[in-house]
Structure formats: structure tokens, C-alpha cells
Design a protein around this motif. Structure first.
Motif, short mmCIF file in Angstrom:
data_model
loop_
_atom_site.label_atom_id
_atom_site.label_comp_id
_atom_site.label_asym_id
_atom_site.label_seq_id
_atom_site.Cartn_x
_atom_site.Cartn_y
_atom_site.Cartn_z
N VAL A 14 18.33 46.04 29.26
CA VAL A 14 19.79 46.02 29.32
C VAL A 14 20.26 47.09 30.29
CG1 VAL A 14 20.14 45.08 27.01
CG2 VAL A 14 19.96 47.55 27.30
N HIS A 15 21.39 46.83 30.89
CA HIS A 15 22.01 47.79 31.82
C HIS A 15 22.96 48.68 31.04
CE1 HIS A 15 20.48 45.67 35.43
NE2 HIS A 15 20.55 44.61 34.62
N CYS A 16 22.96 49.95 31.36
CA CYS A 16 23.66 50.95 30.55
C CYS A 16 24.60 51.79 31.41
CB CYS A 16 22.67 51.90 29.88
SG CYS A 16 21.29 51.09 29.06
N GLY A 17 25.75 52.07 30.87
CA GLY A 17 26.66 53.04 31.44
C GLY A 17 26.86 54.16 30.43
N LEU A 18 26.47 55.38 30.80
CA LEU A 18 26.55 56.53 29.90
C LEU A 18 27.80 57.33 30.23
CD1 LEU A 18 22.82 57.71 30.21
CD2 LEU A 18 23.77 56.05 28.62
N GLU A 19 28.70 57.42 29.27
CA GLU A 19 29.96 58.12 29.47
C GLU A 19 30.24 59.01 28.25
OE1 GLU A 19 32.98 55.20 29.99
OE2 GLU A 19 31.98 54.20 31.67
N PRO A 20 31.04 60.07 28.42
CA PRO A 20 31.41 60.88 27.25
C PRO A 20 32.11 60.00 26.21
CG PRO A 20 32.00 62.03 29.27
CD PRO A 20 31.59 60.64 29.68
N GLY A 21 31.60 60.02 25.00
CA GLY A 21 32.25 59.31 23.91
C GLY A 21 31.92 57.84 23.80
N ARG A 22 31.16 57.28 24.74
CA ARG A 22 30.82 55.87 24.59
C ARG A 22 29.60 55.52 25.41
NH1 ARG A 22 35.07 51.74 27.54
NH2 ARG A 22 34.54 52.19 29.70
N LEU A 23 28.94 54.45 24.98
CA LEU A 23 27.83 53.85 25.68
C LEU A 23 28.20 52.41 25.97
CD1 LEU A 23 24.83 53.78 26.65
CD2 LEU A 23 24.21 53.20 24.29
N LEU A 24 28.08 52.01 27.21
CA LEU A 24 28.44 50.66 27.63
C LEU A 24 27.17 49.89 27.97
CD1 LEU A 24 30.82 48.76 28.31
CD2 LEU A 24 30.80 49.72 30.63
N LEU A 25 27.01 48.70 27.37
CA LEU A 25 25.81 47.88 27.58
C LEU A 25 26.19 46.51 28.11
CD1 LEU A 25 23.65 48.51 24.37
CD2 LEU A 25 23.62 49.76 26.53
N SER A 26 25.30 45.95 28.93
CA SER A 26 25.46 44.59 29.42
C SER A 26 24.09 44.03 29.74
CB SER A 26 26.34 44.57 30.68
OG SER A 26 26.39 43.26 31.23
N GLU A 27 23.96 42.71 29.62
CA GLU A 27 22.71 42.08 30.03
C GLU A 27 22.60 41.97 31.55
OE1 GLU A 27 22.12 37.99 29.63
OE2 GLU A 27 24.25 37.47 29.60
N ARG A 28 23.71 42.21 32.27
CA ARG A 28 23.73 42.07 33.72
C ARG A 28 24.17 43.38 34.38
NH1 ARG A 28 23.30 36.68 34.60
NH2 ARG A 28 23.96 35.28 32.93
N PRO A 29 23.81 43.59 35.63
CA PRO A 29 24.28 44.79 36.33
C PRO A 29 25.80 44.82 36.40
CG PRO A 29 22.55 43.67 37.59
CD PRO A 29 22.95 42.74 36.49
N PHE A 30 26.38 46.00 36.40
CA PHE A 30 27.84 46.14 36.50
C PHE A 30 28.18 47.46 37.19
CE2 PHE A 30 26.54 47.95 32.44
CZ PHE A 30 27.23 49.15 32.37
N PRO A 31 29.33 47.55 37.83
CA PRO A 31 29.75 48.79 38.47
C PRO A 31 29.82 49.92 37.43
CG PRO A 31 31.17 46.98 39.14
CD PRO A 31 30.32 46.46 38.03
N GLY A 32 29.20 51.02 37.75
CA GLY A 32 29.18 52.15 36.82
C GLY A 32 27.93 52.21 35.97
N ALA A 33 27.09 51.17 36.01
CA ALA A 33 25.82 51.23 35.28
C ALA A 33 24.93 52.31 35.90
CB ALA A 33 25.11 49.88 35.32
N THR A 34 24.37 53.14 35.08
CA THR A 34 23.59 54.27 35.58
C THR A 34 22.10 54.13 35.37
OG1 THR A 34 24.03 55.41 33.48
CG2 THR A 34 25.48 55.92 35.34
N THR A 35 21.69 53.23 34.49
CA THR A 35 20.26 53.06 34.23
C THR A 35 20.02 51.72 33.56
OG1 THR A 35 18.31 54.16 33.28
CG2 THR A 35 20.29 54.11 31.93
N GLN A 36 18.76 51.37 33.41
CA GLN A 36 18.34 50.16 32.71
C GLN A 36 17.27 50.56 31.72
OE1 GLN A 36 16.66 47.17 35.25
NE2 GLN A 36 17.10 45.48 33.86
N LEU A 37 17.43 50.16 30.46
CA LEU A 37 16.54 50.62 29.40
C LEU A 37 16.13 49.47 28.49
CD1 LEU A 37 18.45 53.87 28.30
CD2 LEU A 37 16.31 53.76 29.59
N PRO A 38 14.99 49.61 27.80
CA PRO A 38 14.61 48.61 26.80
C PRO A 38 15.43 48.78 25.53
CG PRO A 38 12.98 50.36 26.86
CD PRO A 38 13.95 50.66 27.96
N LEU A 39 15.89 47.67 24.99
CA LEU A 39 16.62 47.63 23.72
C LEU A 39 15.81 46.80 22.75
CD1 LEU A 39 19.13 47.83 21.81
CD2 LEU A 39 20.05 45.85 23.04
N GLN A 40 15.60 47.33 21.55
CA GLN A 40 14.83 46.60 20.54
C GLN A 40 15.50 46.76 19.18
OE1 GLN A 40 10.60 46.70 20.90
NE2 GLN A 40 10.22 46.48 18.71
#
Length: 338
Positions: free
Chosen positions: A38-64
Motif C-alpha cells: 500500500v502507498h502511504c502518506g505520513l503526516e502529523p496526526g494522520r496516516l493516509l493509505l491508498s492501493e494506488r500512488p498519490f501525490p504526497g505519498a512518501t513510501t510503500q509498505l506491506p499491510l497485513q
């Protein structure tokens, strides 16, 4: 205090994750436990996840998630079959757990105090909730400090993102409807200090911690593989020590005890609700740590983008594609337990 929350990205819009549904299902990742990328955006106070790349995504990690995830189980029940309903006015919280690695390649686990209302007696890395105004890394280091009194000097440790785990409590539907729903971010913090140096500075918070222990790679590999092992044998039990040293807290005193290795190898579904064991998410994190350790000690891709680099260089998966994590774990188990 307000806590960090999980948001999911749909059609370019960030929406709070529904407490009552599995995050993996909401993202459309497919059946089973995963893991999925999953693609991840790490921000103060929240974590944003998507199955697809998005502007602001900072990393890609395994989710289980665990195979017995109660939120996934509820998806397959007829509406109202249990006679109870989950709240729809709550959201999914973010937790951070710190996999602390010493310079001589041990990792620290703590046993949650028996008096705790959630997940007592579980062996886990130090960690907890992230507050609304915190960076996710900072929240993890704060929890490490609060639980163990370890404050790592600036410039003497490195940080690496390992992966994400979908967690519920109670962890199984047979134990009741889940009251808590988290996505846990596992962070590897690699210290330049040895296990002995770190051990001297640990002062556990007895409100949260009842014992702690350091695991070497061979024991960690067996623990990581224990959920997948045959019912007839503990993974690597013949090549493992029968006990490992742990420090147990009794009142104001701390004493060194022999912790049976078999306690750490207990399977989740074979234990009672509050029986001592290693959490399933911790086993997942230990496997990711060993994968990282294998790459870095063999001169592979290290640094803060170690896991992300490997994913981004591979072929882009189709929707719902999984990483073959259990297969990798058993290869690593054979490498360290022989």
C-alpha cells in the motif's frame, strides 16, 4: 487527548476509515490476510493509505491482518447475525511500535502488564497511540521513553519503516465484538549502542510493563515463523535454547528469570484470551526485521528506504496482489535456525 487517525484515499478524496470494517477490505486488497503493498502518506496526526500512488505519498509498505481478523469475519456474516452491531461513529486509530535493535543485533520485547485492560500479558515491542499533533516517528520514540525510560541520543540511531498491521481487540470474534481498531506502524530503530549498554539504562514503567527480554535473530526467526509451523512441532525447537533470559518486575525489584522459549512460540489460536504469548502483529514485525537484517548484513539495500526500494524496483502488482511473506519467513527461519 485527541489521537492520530487513519484516512483512506478514494477518487482523490481522503476519508476517515470506517471503524466497523477491515481496512484491507475497504481498500479492496483481496481475501486472506495479505500482506499487500500500500502507498502511504505520513503526516502529523494522520496516516493516509491508498492501493494506488498519490501525490504526497512518501513510501510503500506491506499491510497485513491476522487470518482471524474479526472485522473481516463480520463481513461474511449476514447482517445482525451476531445480535450486536459495531459503532459507526468511531474511527480507526494509529499506533506506532518501535522495534529497537542494538548494535549487536538483538531486539527488545516487553510483556504488557497483567492489569492492563487491553492485550494483557502479550509480548510486544514498546509502542502505543500517536497523539494528534505528533509526527509518527516522534510518537514511537515517546512511547519507547515512557515504557522503558530509554531516550536515544540524536545522531546515534537510524530509523526505518518496516510495515503496517491491522489490529483489533479482542483479536478474535469468538471473544466478543472488537472494541478497538488500529493500524499499527512498525518502525525499526537501529541504535549504535550494544544490548548491554541499552540494558543498563532501561527503567520499565510498571504500570505498562511486567517484563522485558532481548531476542537474537535465531530466536526471533523461530517466533516469526511459529504461526505457520506444523501443529506437531515448534519451529526450529531442536536448535533453539530451551530458555532465554528475561527481566521480570516484582514490586520495586527486578530479577533475571529463565523464560521458556516455548512461551514465545505459542500460537495465537491455541492460547486463551489473556494467556502469555507473542502477539501476531509482533511476529509479523519480527519477520520484516529479519528481512531487513538479511539485506543489510549481506551488503544489500540499506538505509531508510531499504524495504521501499525493494518494492519500487519490482514489477508493479495488479490490484490485490500479495507479497509472498510466509515463504520468505521460512527461508529466513532456516537461515538463522540451523
Amino acid at each position: 487527548m485527541a489521537r492520530a487517525r487513519l484516512f483512506l484515499l478514494f477518487s482523490g478524496q481522503a476519508e476517515p476509515a470506517d471503524f466497523a470494517r477491515s481496512v484491507c477490505d475497504l481498500l479492496g486488497l483481496g481475501p486472506g490476510p495479505g500482506p499487500w503493498r500500500v502507498h502511504c502518506g505520513l503526516e502529523p496526526g494522520r496516516l493516509l493509505l491508498s492501493e494506488r500512488p498519490f501525490p504526497g505519498a512518501t513510501t510503500q509498505l506491506p499491510l497485513q491482518r491476522p487470518p482471524f481478523c474479526p472485522f473481516a469475519a463480520l463481513e461474511h456474516q449476514p447482517p445482525g447475525a451476531s445480535g450486536l452491531t459495531l459503532p459507526r461513529d468511531r474511527e480507526v486509530d494509529i499506533g506506532v511500535s518501535v522495534v529497537l535493535q542494538s548494535s549487536d543485533q538483538s531486539v527488545l520485547l516487553t510483556r504488557r502488564a497483567s492489569r492492563l485492560h487491553t492485550s494483557p500479558n502479550l509480548w510486544v515491542p514498546p509502542g502505543g497511540h500517536v497523539e494528534l499533533d505528533e509526527e509518527l516517528f516522534d510518537g514511537g520514540l515517546r512511547e519507547l521513553r515512557e515504557e522503558t525510560a530509554l531516550q536515544l541520543p540524536e545522531g546515534q540511531h537510524s530509523r526505518f519503516l518496516l510495515g503496517l498491521w491491522e489490529s483489533a481487540y479482542p483479536s478474535r470474534l469468538s471473544q466478543g465484538l472488537p472494541r478497538y481498531h488500529h493500524i499499527v506502524l512498525y518502525v525499526l530503530v537501529a541504535s549504535q549502542e550494544t544490548e548491554e549498554q541499552l540494558q543498563k539504562r532501561i527503567r520499565p514503567n510498571q504500570e505498562e510493563v511486567s517484563a522485558y527480554a532481548w531476542l537474537k535473530p535465531n530466536v526471533a526467526a523461530a517466533v516469526a515463523a511459529s504461526e505457520e509451523a506444523p501443529e506437531t512441532a515448534d519451529p526450529g525447537s531442536e536448535s533453539l535454547p530451551p530458555f532465554i533470559q528475561a527481566v521480570e518486575l516484582q514490586g520495586d525489584a527486578a530479577r533475571t528469570v529463565d523464560l521458556p522459549t516455548s512461551t514465545l512460540l505459542r500460537k495465537t489460536l491455541a492460547t486463551k484470551q489473556h494467556e502469555e504469548r507473542v502477539s501476531t502483529g509482533t511476529k509479523f514485525a519480527l519477520g520484516l526485521w529479519l528481512q531487513h537484517l538479511k539485506r543489510t548484513t549481506r551488503g544489500g539495500e540499506g538505509g531508510s528506504e531499504g524495504f521501499t526500494f525493494q518494492i519500487q524496483k519490482s514489477r508493479e502488482p495488479s490490484r490485490g496482489a500479495t507479497l509472498h511473506f510466509p515463504m520468505d519467513i521460512h527461508r529466513i527461519h532456516n537461515l538463522y535456525c540451523r
